[in-house]
Design a protein around this motif. Structure first.
Motif, PDB file in Angstrom:
ATOM      1  N   SER A 143      -1.389  13.942   5.086  1.00  0.00           N
ATOM      2  CA  SER A 143      -0.725  12.791   4.470  1.00  0.00           C
ATOM      3  C   SER A 143       0.017  13.242   3.214  1.00  0.00           C
ATOM      4  N   ARG A 144       1.188  12.686   2.975  1.00  0.00           N
ATOM      5  CA  ARG A 144       1.978  13.149   1.833  1.00  0.00           C
ATOM      6  C   ARG A 144       2.798  12.024   1.229  1.00  0.00           C
ATOM      7  N   VAL A 191      -2.307  11.124   0.245  1.00  0.00           N
ATOM      8  CA  VAL A 191      -2.252   9.822  -0.432  1.00  0.00           C
ATOM      9  C   VAL A 191      -3.313   8.930   0.201  1.00  0.00           C
ATOM     10  N   HIS A 192      -2.977   8.362   1.348  1.00  0.00           N
ATOM     11  CA  HIS A 192      -3.916   7.440   1.977  1.00  0.00           C
ATOM     12  C   HIS A 192      -4.679   8.084   3.125  1.00  0.00           C
ATOM     13  N   ASP A 196       6.715   9.704  -3.813  1.00  0.00           N
ATOM     14  CA  ASP A 196       7.186   8.446  -4.368  1.00  0.00           C
ATOM     15  C   ASP A 196       7.219   8.410  -5.890  1.00  0.00           C
ATOM     16  N   GLU A 233       2.657   8.571   4.402  1.00  0.00           N
ATOM     17  CA  GLU A 233       1.477   8.468   3.543  1.00  0.00           C
ATOM     18  C   GLU A 233       0.194   8.203   4.325  1.00  0.00           C
ATOM     19  N   ASN A 259      -0.674   5.100   5.116  1.00  0.00           N
ATOM     20  CA  ASN A 259      -1.083   3.714   4.842  1.00  0.00           C
ATOM     21  C   ASN A 259      -0.763   2.776   5.996  1.00  0.00           C
ATOM     22  N   THR A 285       0.803  -1.227   0.000  1.00  0.00           N
ATOM     23  CA  THR A 285       0.000   0.000   0.000  1.00  0.00           C
ATOM     24  C   THR A 285       0.833   1.272   0.000  1.00  0.00           C
ATOM     25  N   ASP A 286       2.106   1.180   0.359  1.00  0.00           N
ATOM     26  CA  ASP A 286       2.969   2.338   0.177  1.00  0.00           C
ATOM     27  C   ASP A 286       3.027   2.605  -1.318  1.00  0.00           C
ATOM     28  N   LEU A 287       2.877   3.850  -1.722  1.00  0.00           N
ATOM     29  CA  LEU A 287       2.777   4.136  -3.152  1.00  0.00           C
ATOM     30  C   LEU A 287       3.965   3.570  -3.932  1.00  0.00           C
ATOM     31  N   GLY A 288       5.163   3.853  -3.438  1.00  0.00           N
ATOM     32  CA  GLY A 288       6.357   3.378  -4.137  1.00  0.00           C
ATOM     33  C   GLY A 288       6.410   1.864  -4.186  1.00  0.00           C
ATOM     34  N   GLU A 289       6.082   1.235  -3.060  1.00  0.00           N
ATOM     35  CA  GLU A 289       6.108  -0.235  -3.018  1.00  0.00           C
ATOM     36  C   GLU A 289       5.045  -0.827  -3.945  1.00  0.00           C
TER      37      GLU A 289
END
Lengths: 723, 182
Positions: free
Chosen positions: B148-149, B161-162, B152, A220, A222, A134-138
C-alpha cells in the motif's frame, strides 16, 4: 459579464499568486511528472494506446443506451441494485434515504470525484449521517473544510506543516510534521472507522457492461477496506465510466496509472461484481449511475469528446496556468482543462465562465491526454458560447466587429497608431514605459513599437532575384509580422529567394481571426476566414507560408472548422489548409534547405524555444533545430523548451497579464540557465513576449526568429565573398 | 518471465524469495512475524500443509473469527491465483471475505505463488478474468502490485497507508498449477 463573479475570481488569482510555495510545489511536481511518465511509457506506443482508448470511448458514447442496459442487467443478475440518477440531487437523495432506511450512522468513503461533484458529504450531513473520507488526501481536505485542487492528488496544495496542524487537532496532541509519521497517524485514526461504519461509499474507474462489475484503481488500500468491512457498499459512478468489455477496461488500466502518476500500475486494481460475501451474509451493493449533465455533454456536437476523459489529471500536471495558480483557481470541482469543460456541463456555464478564459491555449494538455481529447478546441468553443451568452466585452466587440472585419479601416488605424505612438517611443523600436493607466502593460515587459512602414507598404521595394523559381509562394504575414516586425518579412524574402523561391504578399490578407476567435467572437473569425481564403488563393500559389504558428493553425485548421459546413467556402478552406506550411517546415521538407546556409567562423550559442502552436499545433519542432544546426549554430537545449512563454495574445495584455508574467518569468529562467547568446523561435508573438521580458530585465540574450538567423548567415556569406 | 516478474515486484517495493518447501515458507514468515498470522482456508495451501508448518515454526495460526482477531495479527498468508510478469502484479480471487481481510488488515502480506502461473501482462490476463466471472456469479478480484502506498502529502512516496506495509512473494514450485484454485 458578472462583475462580482469576476472580482471573486480575480481575488482568487491574486491570493494564489501570493503563495510562492504553492507555485514551487506545482512546478516541481510538473517536472517530476514528465520524467516519471516518460519512464512509464518506455517501449510502449502512447499514440496508438490513446487512439484506441479514444475510439473505444467514442463508441461507448454512441452506444451508451445499449451498454447501460447491458451493464444494469448484468449487475442486477449479480445481486446489485442499480439506480439511475438524473441529477446530483437525485443521487444524493437516493444515498441519504438508503442510509436513513438502514439506520446508517456513519459512512466511510474512498476517493470519489463524483461525490465531490454532487456534494454528497453535505447531503449526508443534512440527513444526520457522518461521513469519513479515508483517502489520505481527501481526509486532509475534509479536515480543512476545502475542496480538492487536483483530481488524483486532492491535497496537492497543502504542506506537511498544515497537515500536522490539522492532525494535531484530531488527536489532541502535537503531531510532528514528519511525513511517515503523519501517514501513520492517518492509518491509526482511520482504521476503526471501517469497522464502525455501516456503509462504504466508493466511486469507480470503470463500469464494465460485459460483467456488470465495477473496477477501482487505487494505491492506498482504503477502497478495499471500505468496500469490504461495512455491510452496505454504494458505488457512485459517472455514466462516462461505462466500458464494453474486460479488454477495454484493461486498456484503460494500462494507460491510466502511467499517465496519472507515472506508475506502471497502481498498488491495487479491484474488480467487484455483485453482492459478494460480507460477515455472515451477503453485502448489499447499490450502484448509483450519475448523469448530471453527461447526456447533454454526449449530445454536444463540439464538446462531446470531453466525455472520453478517464480522469488521470495529466492535463493539470502539464498546464502552465495550473502550475501558476493551482486547482482552486483554475477549476471548480473538476480542475484544469478538462475541469473547465466538465464544470460547464455539470455545474453550469456560469461556474465555468471565468475559467474558459483562464486557458492560455498552449495545448500542453492535448499532447498528453490519454483519451485524445482536443481540450483546447473545446475550451475555445465554450469561450464562444460564453461570448454569445455574456458578450465578449464592449471594447473588444467594437474592435472585432467594426474594425477588424474592415481590413482597410483596421490597417489604417494601425498606421495611425504608428504615428500616434511617437511621443512614447521617441522613435525607438521598443516601448519601455507607457504613461498613465497603460503603465501596467510595460511593467514586466517592454513592447515593440508599431513599425513606421508596415511590410505591405515596403513590399514593392523589396528586391527579389529568382531566375527560375522552383515554387511561387504566397506569404501570410499576420499582423505582427506585417505591422510590428516588417524586417522579418524582408529576411523571409532573402532566405526563400536564396532557395529559388519567389514570394508574394497578397495585400488583401487580414488578421487571421484568432484574437477574435480566442475571445469568443466566432462571427468575426468567420468573416476574416473568408477574406483571407479569398486573398491567399487569389494568385493560385504553390504554397502559402507563414512565420507565425498561430496564423498557421488558423489557416490549416480553424478556417476549415469555421467554414466546414459552408458550401461556398468549405472546399476553398480545404485547399488553403493543404497548401499552408510554416516556413521552417517548408524550407526543411519542401526545399531540403537545412544545409544550404553558410557556417559562420564563430558559431553563436543558440537555444531554441518551441512555440506552442508550432510544436503541438503544426507538429513542427525538429525542422527549425535542423535549420539552425545546419547553418552552424551551436544548439543548447533549455529545460522545458516547449513550455508556453506566457504570451497567448490578449491573454497577456488584458485577460490574465498577472499569470502571463509568471509564466514568462519561468521561461526567462530556463533561457538564462543555458547561458546561450541567443534564443531562437518561430513565432512573432513569442518574440514579443520573450524579448519584452529579457529587455525589461536587461538581460544580454538576444531574441531572433529562425528566419532572421538564416538571413544573417546569408549576409555573412556575402560579406565574405566581397572581401 | 520469472526474472522479469521479480524485478518488477522489487521496483514497486515488494520482496521475492524463491523457495522449495512449505517449511521454508513457514521459516521465512516466522522470521518476520511475532505472534500470530491469519491463514484462511485455501485448498492449495492446506494441501501443502502450510498451517502445520507455521505452527511448527512457532506461530499462532488464526483460521477463523476474522473480524475480531484480524487486528491482532501482524501477518496474513495467502496463495496467489496467478501473476502478471511485466508489472509484478499478483492476481487474487478475493471473493471470500476472509481473503480480503487477510490481504488488507495485517501489516505484512505473505503471498505464495507457483512460479509456473505467470502471464506476460494485464492483456494476457483478460481471458482468465473472464473465466473467473463465468465460474462464479459474484466476484471480488484483486490485482495487487506492491505494498500500500500514498504520495498525498507533498507528493512524498510513503509505503503502508491503509493496507500492508510489506508484501512478500514466496515462489514455491509445485504449489498449484490451477489458475482458479483457492
Amino acid at each position: 459579464m458578472n462583475k462580482q463573479r469576476n472580482r471573486d475570481y480575480r481575488n482568487r488569482i491574486e491570493k494564489a499568486l501570493a503563495t510562492p510555495r504553492l507555485q514551487q510545489a506545482l512546478h516541481n511536481f510538473g517536472d517530476a511528472y514528465v520524467v516519471a511518465r516518460q519512464n512509464a511509457f518506455a517501449g510502449l506506443d502512447f499514440e496508438a494506446m490513446r487512439t484506441e482508448i479514444g475510439t473505444m470511448k467514442d463508441r461507448v458514447r454512441e452506444n451508451r443506451q445499449d451498454l447501460l442496459a447491458e451493464f444494469t442487467r448484468n449487475a442486477e443478475a449479480a445481486g446489485a441494485k442499480v439506480f439511475m440518477a438524473r441529477t446530483a440531487a437525485d443521487a444524493n437523495r437516493y444515498i441519504a434515504e438508503l442510509a436513513k432506511q438502514q439506520g446508517v450512522k456513519t459512512v466511510v468513503k474512498s476517493k470519489s470525484m463524483a461525490s465531490e461533484e454532487t456534494h454528497l458529504n453535505q447531503a449526508l450531513e443534512a440527513a444526520g449521517v457522518d461521513s469519513l473520507e479515508t483517502d489520505l488526501g481527501e481526509w486532509i481536505i475534509q479536515l480543512a473544510g476545502q475542496r480538492p485542487s487536483h483530481m488524483v492528488m486532492p491535497a496537492i496544495h497543502m504542506f506537511r506543516d498544515e497537515v500536522a496542524e490539522l492532525f494535531s487537532k484530531v488527536t489532541g496532541q502535537a503531531e510532528s510534521d514528519d511525513i511517515p509519521h503523519l501517514v501513520q497517524v492517518a492509518r491509526e485514526r482511520l482504521r476503526q472507522g471501517y469497522f464502525d461504519a455501516d456503509m462504504g461509499i466508493s466511486g469507480a474507474n470503470m463500469a464494465i457492461a460485459e460483467t456488470g462489475g465495477i473496477a477501482l484503481v487505487t494505491n492506498e488500500g482504503n477502497a478495499r477496506l471500505a468496500t469490504t468491512l461495512p455491510k452496505i457498499h454504494v458505488a457512485l459512478v459517472g455514466l462516462e465510466k461505462l466500458v464494453p468489455t474486460l479488454e477495454d477496461a484493461t486498456n484503460i488500466i494500462r494507460v491510466l496509472p502511467r499517465n496519472a502518476t507515472g506508475q506502471l500500475l497502481t498498488s491495487y486494481v479491484t474488480w467487484i461484481r455483485g453482492a459478494v460475501p460480507c460477515g455472515d451474509g451477503d453485502k448489499e451493493l447499490h450502484i448509483v449511475l450519475l448523469d448530471n449533465g453527461r447526456s447533454a455533454l454526449a449530445e454536444s456536437p463540439h464538446c462531446k469528446q470531453a466525455l472520453n476523459c478517464i480522469k488521470c489529471g495529466a492535463c493539470a500536471n502539464v498546464c502552465p496556468v495550473y502550475q501558476t495558480v493551482g486547482g482552486h483557481v483554475f477549476g471548480h470541482i473538476y480542475i484544469s482543462a478538462i475541469g473547465v469543460i466538465l464544470t460547464a456541463f455539470y455545474h453550469g456555464l456560469d461556474k465555468a465562465a471565468e475559467l474558459v478564459r483562464a486557458c492560455i491555449g498552449c495545448r500542453a494538455c492535448v499532447a498528453v491526454c490519454p483519451s485524445n481529447i482536443d481540450l483546447e478546441s473545446i475550451i475555445l468553443h465554450l469561450r464562444e458560447v460564453v461570448g454569445e451568452e455574456e458578450g465578449v466585452g464592449a471594447g473588444k466587440s467594437l474592435v472585432f466587429k467594426r474594425i477588424m472585419r474592415n481590413r482597410k479601416l483596421f490597417h489604417g488605424m494601425l498606421r495611425a497608431a504608428s504615428l500616434l505612438q511617437k511621443p512614447v517611443t521617441r522613435g525607438e523600436r521598443t516601448i519601455r514605459h507607457l504613461p498613465l493607466f497603460f503603465s501596467g502593460l510595460t511593467e514586466w515587459r517592454t513592447l515593440p513599437a508599431i513599425a513606421d512602414k508596415p511590410l505591405r507598404d515596403q513590399w514593392r521595394s523589396i528586391p527579389q532575384k529568382v531566375d527560375k523559381p522552383r515554387y511561387r509562394v504566397a506569404f501570410f504575414a499576420g499582423c505582427l509580422n506585417d505591422f510590428v516586425y516588417p524586417e522579418l518579412g524582408q529576411d523571409l524574402v532573402k532566405v526563400l529567394n536564396h532557395l529559388d523561391v519567389e514570394v508574394s504578399l497578397p495585400l488583401n490578407q487580414n488578421c487571421c481571426g484568432v484574437p477574435a476567435l480566442y475571445s469568443g467572437d466566432r462571427e468575426t473569425a468567420v468573416a476574416l476566414a473568408e477574406q483571407n481564403i479569398a486573398a491567399m488563393l487569389d494568385e493560385d500559389p504553390d504554397f502559402v507560408v507563414t512565420t507565425c504558428p498561430t496564423c498557421t493553425m488558423a489557416l490549416q485548421r480553424d478556417f476549415q472548422d469555421l467554414l466546414g459546413d459552408n458550401p461556398v467556402w468549405a472546399e476553398k478552406a480545404r485547399q488553403l489548409s493543404e497548401r499552408t506550411l510554416d516556413v521552417a517546415r517548408f524550407i526543411a521538407e519542401k526545399l531540403d534547405g537545412s544545409n544550404k546556409f553558410g557556417v559562420p567562423a564563430e558559431p553563436e550559442r543558440v537555444t531554441y524555444h518551441d512555440s506552442c502552436h508550432l510544436k503541438r499545433g503544426a507538429g513542427v519542432w525538429q525542422q527549425p533545430r535542423d535549420l539552425l544546426a545546419g547553418s552552424g549554430r551551436e544548439l543548447v537545449e533549455m529545460q522545458h523548451s516547449d513550455r508556453c512563454c506566457g504570451f497567448g495574445g490578449s491573454y497577456s495584455f488584458t485577460s490574465h497579464p498577472d499569470i502571463a508574467k509568471r509564466i514568462l518569468g519561468d521561461k526567462i529562467e530556463d533561457i538564462e540557465a543555458t547561458t546561450a547568446d541567443c534564443v531562437a523561435m518561430d513565432c512573432p508573438g513569442c518574440m514579443m513576449q520573450i524579448r519584452g521580458g529579457l529587455e525589461k530585465q536587461e538581460k544580454a540574450v538576444r531574441v531572433a526568429h529562425t528566419i532572421e538567423l538564416l538571413a544573417e548567415s546569408l549576409a555573412e556569406k556575402t560579406d565574405f565573398g566581397e572581401r | 518471465m520469472l526474472s522479469g516478474f521479480i524485478e518488477a515486484l522489487q521496483k514497486v517495493g515488494g520482496q521475492a524469495r524463491e523457495i522449495e518447501t512449505v517449511q521454508q515458507a513457514a521459516a521465512y514468515i516466522a522470521d518476520r512475524v511475532k505472534g500470530s498470522v491469519l491463514l484462511p482456508e485455501q485448498s492449495s495451501l492446506d494441501r501443502a500443509g502450510l498451517a502445520k508448518a507455521l505452527d511448527a515454526a512457532g506461530l499462532e495460526v488464526i483460521r477463523n473469527g476474522w473480524r475480531e482477531r484480524s487486528a491482532d495479527a501482524e501477518g496474513g498468508v495467502t496463495r496467489v491465483n496467478f501473476a502478471l510478469a511485466d508489472t509484478g502484479t499478483l492476481v487474487l480471487d478475493s471473493t471470500e471475505e476472509a481473503l480480503r481481510l487477510t490481504t488488507t488488515l495485517p501489516e505484512k502480506h505473505f503471498a505464495l505463488l507457483d512460479p509456473g502461473k505467470l502471464v506476460a501482462d494485464s492483456l494476457a490476463a483478460v481471458p482468465y478474468l473472464r473465466d473467473f466471472h463465468a465460474r462464479s456469479p459474484r466476484n471480488y478480484l484483486a490485482y495487487i502490485t506492491g505494498p500500500s502506498r500514498t504520495a498525498d502529502i507533498e507528493r512524498v512516496l510513503t509505503i503502508g497507508v491503509h493496507g500492508p506495509r510489506e508484501l512478500h512473494v514466496l515462489l514455491l514450485p509445485g504449489l498449484s498449477d490451477d489458475f482458479f484454485e483457492i
